[in-house]
Motif scaffolding. Sequence first.
Motif, PDB file in Angstrom:
ATOM      1  N   LYS A  21       0.832  -1.203   0.000  1.00 14.47           N
ATOM      2  CA  LYS A  21       0.000   0.000   0.000  1.00 14.47           C
ATOM      3  C   LYS A  21       0.869   1.257   0.000  1.00 14.47           C
ATOM      4  O   LYS A  21       0.650   2.185  -0.785  1.00 14.47           O
ATOM      5  CB  LYS A  21      -0.908  -0.037   1.236  1.00 14.47           C
ATOM      6  N   GLU A  22       1.876   1.264   0.849  1.00 16.14           N
ATOM      7  CA  GLU A  22       2.787   2.418   0.904  1.00 16.14           C
ATOM      8  C   GLU A  22       3.513   2.597  -0.429  1.00 16.14           C
ATOM      9  O   GLU A  22       3.676   3.711  -0.920  1.00 16.14           O
ATOM     10  CB  GLU A  22       3.811   2.233   2.027  1.00 16.14           C
ATOM     11  N   LEU A  23       3.959   1.478  -1.001  1.00 17.77           N
ATOM     12  CA  LEU A  23       4.707   1.557  -2.259  1.00 17.77           C
ATOM     13  C   LEU A  23       3.814   2.018  -3.408  1.00 17.77           C
ATOM     14  O   LEU A  23       4.236   2.813  -4.250  1.00 17.77           O
ATOM     15  CB  LEU A  23       5.352   0.202  -2.573  1.00 17.77           C
ATOM     16  N   GLU A  25       1.236   3.980  -3.116  1.00 17.90           N
ATOM     17  CA  GLU A  25       0.981   5.400  -2.931  1.00 17.90           C
ATOM     18  C   GLU A  25       2.171   6.235  -3.403  1.00 17.90           C
ATOM     19  O   GLU A  25       1.989   7.300  -3.993  1.00 17.90           O
ATOM     20  CB  GLU A  25       0.608   5.688  -1.469  1.00 17.90           C
ATOM     21  N   ASN A  26       3.373   5.708  -3.200  1.00 18.33           N
ATOM     22  CA  ASN A  26       4.551   6.412  -3.738  1.00 18.33           C
ATOM     23  C   ASN A  26       4.508   6.477  -5.260  1.00 18.33           C
ATOM     24  O   ASN A  26       4.834   7.509  -5.845  1.00 18.33           O
ATOM     25  CB  ASN A  26       5.841   5.718  -3.289  1.00 18.33           C
ATOM     26  N   CYS A  27       4.096   5.373  -5.897  1.00 17.24           N
ATOM     27  CA  CYS A  27       3.999   5.363  -7.372  1.00 17.24           C
ATOM     28  C   CYS A  27       2.983   6.405  -7.833  1.00 17.24           C
ATOM     29  O   CYS A  27       3.208   7.111  -8.814  1.00 17.24           O
ATOM     30  CB  CYS A  27       3.533   4.007  -7.902  1.00 17.24           C
ATOM     31  N   SER A  71      10.874  12.845   3.878  1.00 16.04           N
ATOM     32  CA  SER A  71       9.436  13.063   3.943  1.00 16.04           C
ATOM     33  C   SER A  71       9.002  14.253   3.108  1.00 16.04           C
ATOM     34  O   SER A  71       9.644  15.285   3.073  1.00 16.04           O
ATOM     35  CB  SER A  71       9.013  13.287   5.376  1.00 16.04           C
ATOM     36  N   LYS A  72       7.880  14.068   2.434  1.00 17.50           N
ATOM     37  CA  LYS A  72       7.337  15.165   1.652  1.00 17.50           C
ATOM     38  C   LYS A  72       6.961  16.337   2.546  1.00 17.50           C
ATOM     39  O   LYS A  72       6.665  17.420   2.075  1.00 17.50           O
ATOM     40  CB  LYS A  72       6.130  14.686   0.862  1.00 17.50           C
ATOM     41  N   LEU A  73       6.983  16.114   3.842  1.00 17.07           N
ATOM     42  CA  LEU A  73       6.731  17.189   4.796  1.00 17.07           C
ATOM     43  C   LEU A  73       7.635  18.378   4.553  1.00 17.07           C
ATOM     44  O   LEU A  73       7.260  19.519   4.740  1.00 17.07           O
ATOM     45  CB  LEU A  73       7.011  16.700   6.227  1.00 17.07           C
ATOM     46  N   TYR A  85      -0.162  11.589  -0.877  1.00 17.49           N
ATOM     47  CA  TYR A  85      -0.373  10.448   0.000  1.00 17.49           C
ATOM     48  C   TYR A  85       0.675  10.383   1.096  1.00 17.49           C
ATOM     49  O   TYR A  85       0.413  10.132   2.242  1.00 17.49           O
ATOM     50  CB  TYR A  85      -0.258   9.149  -0.791  1.00 17.49           C
ATOM     51  N   GLY A  86       1.916  10.513   0.662  1.00 15.88           N
ATOM     52  CA  GLY A  86       3.010  10.266   1.598  1.00 15.88           C
ATOM     53  C   GLY A  86       3.253  11.475   2.458  1.00 15.88           C
ATOM     54  O   GLY A  86       3.239  12.587   1.975  1.00 15.88           O
ATOM     55  N   PHE A  87       3.441  11.267   3.714  1.00 20.60           N
ATOM     56  CA  PHE A  87       3.756  12.416   4.539  1.00 20.60           C
ATOM     57  C   PHE A  87       4.628  12.028   5.701  1.00 20.60           C
ATOM     58  O   PHE A  87       5.090  12.839   6.450  1.00 20.60           O
ATOM     59  CB  PHE A  87       2.481  13.094   5.060  1.00 20.60           C
ATOM     60  N   GLU A  90       8.552   7.394   6.141  1.00 24.91           N
ATOM     61  CA  GLU A  90       9.127   6.244   6.817  1.00 24.91           C
ATOM     62  C   GLU A  90       8.827   4.905   6.159  1.00 24.91           C
ATOM     63  O   GLU A  90       9.230   3.872   6.668  1.00 24.91           O
ATOM     64  CB  GLU A  90       8.766   6.215   8.307  1.00 24.91           C
ATOM     65  N   ALA A  91       8.157   4.923   5.029  1.00 27.05           N
ATOM     66  CA  ALA A  91       7.809   3.642   4.406  1.00 27.05           C
ATOM     67  C   ALA A  91       9.057   2.919   3.906  1.00 27.05           C
ATOM     68  O   ALA A  91       9.331   1.785   4.300  1.00 27.05           O
ATOM     69  CB  ALA A  91       6.820   3.852   3.271  1.00 27.05           C
ATOM     70  N   LEU A  92       9.829   3.596   3.062  1.00 32.25           N
ATOM     71  CA  LEU A  92      11.029   2.934   2.531  1.00 32.25           C
ATOM     72  C   LEU A  92      12.002   2.611   3.652  1.00 32.25           C
ATOM     73  O   LEU A  92      12.603   1.535   3.679  1.00 32.25           O
ATOM     74  CB  LEU A  92      11.707   3.816   1.473  1.00 32.25           C
TER      75      LEU A  92
HETATM   76 MG    MG Z   1       5.341   7.243   0.834  1.00 35.36          MG
END
Ligand code: MG
Length: 327
Positions: A21-23, A25-27, A71-73, A85-87, A90-92
């Motif tokens: 799911k995290e991956l 969302e990155n795509c 982080s996109k933060l 999506y990503g914020f 920490e997924a990778l």
């Molecule tokens: Mg992400």
Amino acid sequence: ETVVNRIAAGEVVQRPANALKELLENCLDAKSTQISVIVKQGGLKILQIQDNGTGIRRSDLGIVCERFTTSKLREFNDLKQISTYGFRGEALASISHVAHLTILTKTKDDQCAWKCTYLDGKPKAPPKPCAGNQGTQITVEDLFYNISIRRKALRSPAEEHARIAEVVSRYAVHNATVGFSLKKQGENSVDLRTPPNSTPEENIRIVFGSAIANELLPISFSDERLQVKCSGLVTNANYSCKRCVMLLFINHRLVDSVGIRKGIEGVYAAYLPKQTHPFIYLSLEIAPQNVDVNVHPTKHEVCFLHEEAIIEAVSKAVDEKLLGANQ
Ligand code: MG
Ligand code: ADP
């Protein structure tokens, strides 16, 4: 320190479908139009996601797997402005603490692709130039090889594969302009494929079957006071599933909300015989400042302001639709 990181990472990534799911969302963040997933042993042996998005710059490859640094933060002055999506950044990082992670990526400005393998947040060696198309391929191998307790807690590879298929198919319905495919490594036939430039309705037909797709009613409303926009598709009252199937996206993130599920099921109860259930696909856009983005990644349950009132508004919209279609 590594052990602490590993335990923390095991909390973020509890099973292959979470990582996927995290991956995915990155795509999607990277504006991909085609996303292909290949798995082996329910994603425990291999989980590979290929996209045709922007790619990752060579100069970022050294740090993409470090916690929070990417982080996109950092692109936002204000947490409330988060729209991608990503914020958490920490997924990778988390995945690299509990698996062997390899990134193969090429941006449109790169002459060649770059490949880098990570362990515990750090590249094992400097990126190597190699052949590849624009976009990013992430390969996760031997997930949880270093936390046997997590591995033991998982169900069979078949069960994990089913959860992966569930995640891919839901994102495919919600992101119908993007083409998705899922297959098992070494097999020619795909488990799931949706074409690019499709529609949610068409992808529901592909993924869930025409029996459901033929009964769909569109839901759509917006409420200024509650700062919410809602759109979606629900089955008519004469169609019923064995269990409630709900695809709920809040601000384009796949989540669960027992409140919304119960609210809508309550509406159908007046129409459907007991033991039968609706199919629900809903996309809610809630003002970002009203959604708690700080929930733990494994918590699929979301928190948002005006929850009761929003559940009521959604239920009312569904009720009006069913009433209109069944008088
Ligand atoms: Mg992400
Ligand atoms: P976050 O998405 O919260 O920033 P992640 O750990 O999920 O953190 O990803 C780290 C960074 O790696 C992203 O911010 C992005 O810059 C880059 N990245 C990861 N996956 C991709 C991808 N498929 N395409 C392009 N960039 C990616």
